[in-house]
Design a protein around this motif. Structure first.
Motif, PDB file in Angstrom:
ATOM      1  N   ARG A  42      -1.745  -3.315  -8.114  1.00 22.72           N
ATOM      2  CA  ARG A  42      -1.248  -3.475  -6.755  1.00 22.72           C
ATOM      3  C   ARG A  42      -0.110  -4.480  -6.763  1.00 22.72           C
ATOM      4  NH1 ARG A  42      -2.040   0.079  -2.874  1.00 22.72           N
ATOM      5  NH2 ARG A  42      -3.204  -0.635  -1.062  1.00 22.72           N
ATOM      6  N   CYS A  95      -5.680  -3.505   8.394  1.00 27.53           N
ATOM      7  CA  CYS A  95      -4.896  -2.397   8.947  1.00 27.53           C
ATOM      8  C   CYS A  95      -4.912  -2.317  10.464  1.00 27.53           C
ATOM      9  CB  CYS A  95      -5.432  -1.080   8.394  1.00 27.53           C
ATOM     10  SG  CYS A  95      -5.381  -1.028   6.606  1.00 27.53           S
ATOM     11  N   HIS A 114      -0.064  -4.201   5.612  1.00 26.11           N
ATOM     12  CA  HIS A 114      -1.353  -4.392   6.296  1.00 26.11           C
ATOM     13  C   HIS A 114      -2.429  -4.962   5.353  1.00 26.11           C
ATOM     14  CE1 HIS A 114      -1.990   0.233   5.629  1.00 26.11           C
ATOM     15  NE2 HIS A 114      -2.201  -0.433   4.514  1.00 26.11           N
ATOM     16  N   GLU A 115      -1.964  -5.707   4.378  1.00 24.53           N
ATOM     17  CA  GLU A 115      -2.897  -6.427   3.489  1.00 24.53           C
ATOM     18  C   GLU A 115      -2.466  -7.887   3.519  1.00 24.53           C
ATOM     19  OE1 GLU A 115      -4.080  -2.862   0.358  1.00 24.53           O
ATOM     20  OE2 GLU A 115      -2.570  -4.308  -0.283  1.00 24.53           O
ATOM     21  N   CYS A 138       0.853  -1.200   0.000  1.00 24.44           N
ATOM     22  CA  CYS A 138       0.000   0.000   0.000  1.00 24.44           C
ATOM     23  C   CYS A 138       0.880   1.238   0.000  1.00 24.44           C
ATOM     24  CB  CYS A 138      -0.873  -0.038   1.262  1.00 24.44           C
ATOM     25  SG  CYS A 138      -1.985   1.371   1.443  1.00 24.44           S
ATOM     26  N   SER A 164       0.471   3.707   1.744  1.00 22.89           N
ATOM     27  CA  SER A 164       0.636   4.097   3.161  1.00 22.89           C
ATOM     28  C   SER A 164       1.919   3.503   3.737  1.00 22.89           C
ATOM     29  CB  SER A 164      -0.549   3.610   3.991  1.00 22.89           C
ATOM     30  OG  SER A 164      -1.749   4.124   3.483  1.00 22.89           O
ATOM     31  N   CYS A 168      -6.942  -3.708   2.566  1.00 22.89           N
ATOM     32  CA  CYS A 168      -6.862  -2.250   2.765  1.00 22.89           C
ATOM     33  C   CYS A 168      -7.467  -1.523   1.562  1.00 22.89           C
ATOM     34  CB  CYS A 168      -5.448  -1.770   3.031  1.00 22.89           C
ATOM     35  SG  CYS A 168      -5.357   0.027   3.092  1.00 22.89           S
TER      36      CYS A 168
HETATM   37 ZN    ZN Z   1      -3.203   0.537   3.109  1.00 19.36          ZN
END
Ligand code: ZN
Ligand code: NAP
Length: 350
Positions: free
Chosen positions: A340, A90, A64-65, A42, A44, A160
């Motif tokens: 992704r 997350c 966090h995925e 991500c 993030s 996420c």
């Molecule tokens: Zn994320």
């Protein structure tokens, strides 16, 4: 007794990600231990590891995925059993008693949710470490069941990118008869296009990348607008019910607010490093709403996974070994992700 997991992380904002060891707790009565199979990448992760947002603790292990196979469960666990495929997004904990938690909005826990990485670790002290690692231990209340039939690597980003777009589209009741815009075709944006289409809206994608136009249509947009084309943007002025802004960097919000109808809503999910300027005229005339949204609660995340299984929705991914993570980050920052990156965690063993 804490055990050790293999991981990729960074010890400072300017450093690349590199192999490291991190502690994981022995599962308690309500805990689930998972061997991580796949972890999505991500934007993030980059914002956090590089201290583009305030408060990063080092060493920082992002991710966090998370989709994994259950290897151990505590005596009171009922949601998952050893050998099941589970997932974590997350958050790994929250207070569970405040009004937000009781409404299933754990991400807005009034005392602060425990995020999967870079949050105070209630069990081991220090801070939490994320999914760029071989294994994780999570309270079952913050695990998800992965429905049968979903491709596991392509499911990871749902934890996420999926829920972050599903939740606001549901909250603002996007559906048939509405014209809905999605801004930015990256990890979040491509899930936003798929969900908005599945919910029955007329979907318009806005991209800065002319090379993504064909993909936007293939992913489900009815129309694609290259946002640097002022004439193409002007044609849509005042026509949108809802716009979801998934952009990771500085951009002009006023250009998108101008596209909303009376009482239309623009919701930010992208979190650029610097503040974004909104001109008062962009919202007062004609009465427009400007809002934000953050991931989604655990129950809604499970609902989203079931929706994806029913409708055959997963992320479009590029699977990479963890040794290519720094290159993947560079490509993501250059807007060159289709759509992704997902890390095949088996590569961590090699
Ligand atoms: Zn994320
Ligand atoms: P991503 O895959 O890198 O996608 C971001 C997209 O934004 C790019 O593909 C690009 O799309 C567009 N973009 C990038 N730089 C731009 C610029 N300078 N001007 C205009 N457009 C630009 O990132 P992501 O993982 O989807 O995350 C997007 C943002 O959401 C990040 O800031 C992330 O931290 C945030 N996020 C928020 C939440 C939440 O709960 N609110 C959850 C997860 C992530 P085009 O090439 O199509 O223009």
């Amino acid at each position: 007794m804490p055990s050790t997991a293999r991981a990729f992380g960074t010890s400072a904002a300017a450093n690349p990600l590199a192999p490291m060891s991190i502690p994981r707790r022995e599962p308690g009565p309500t805990d689930v231990e998972m061997e991580i199979l796949f972890c999505g990448v991500c934007h993030s992760d980059v914002h956090t590891a590089r201290s583009e947002w305030p408060g990063t603790q080092y060493a920082c292990v992002p991710g966090h995925e998370i989709v994994g196979r259950v290897t151990k469960v505590g005596s009171q666990v009922t949601k998952l059993k050893v050998g099941d495929i589970g997932a974590t997004g997350c958050m790994v904990d929250s207070c569970r008693t405040c009004s937000s938690c009781q409404q299933g909005l754990e991400q807005f826990c009034t005392t602060g949710a425990t995020f999967t990485y870079n949050s105070p670790d209630k069990h081991l002290g220090g801070h939490t470490f994320g999914g760029y690692s071989s294994g994780i231990v999570v309270d079952e209340a913050f695990t998800l069941r992965v429905p049968q039939g979903l491709d596991l690597a392509a499911t990871a980003p749902l934890l996420c990118a999926g829920i972050t777009t599903y939740s606001p589209l549901r909250h603002w009741k996007v559906g048939p008869g509405q014209k809905v815009g999605i801004v930015g075709l990256g990890g979040l944006g491509h899930m936003g296009v798929k969900f908005a289409r599945a919910f029955g809206a007329h979907v318009v994608l806005f991209t800065t990348s002319p090379a993504k136009v064909a993909d936007g249509l293939r992913l489900g947009a009815h129309e694609v607008v290259v946002s640097t084309d002022a004439a193409a943007m002007a044609k849509h002025a005042g026509t949108f019910h809802f716009i979801l802004d998934c952009v990771s960097a500085q951009h002009d919000l006023n250009a998108y607010l101008a596209l909303l109808k009376l009482d239309g809503t623009l919701t930010l999910v992208g979190v650029p490093e610097q503040p974004l300027a909104v001109h008062a005229f962009s919202v007062i005339m004609p009465r427009r709403n400007f809002s934000g949204s953050c991931i989604g609660g655990i129950a809604e995340t499970q609902e989203m996974l079931e929706f994806c299984a029913r409708h055959g929705i997963v992320s479009d991914i590029e699977l990479i070994p963890i040794q290519q993570i720094n290159e993947a980050w560079t490509r993501m920052i250059k807007q060159d992700v289709r759509y992704r990156f997902v890390i095949d965690m088996a590569s961590l063993k090699g």
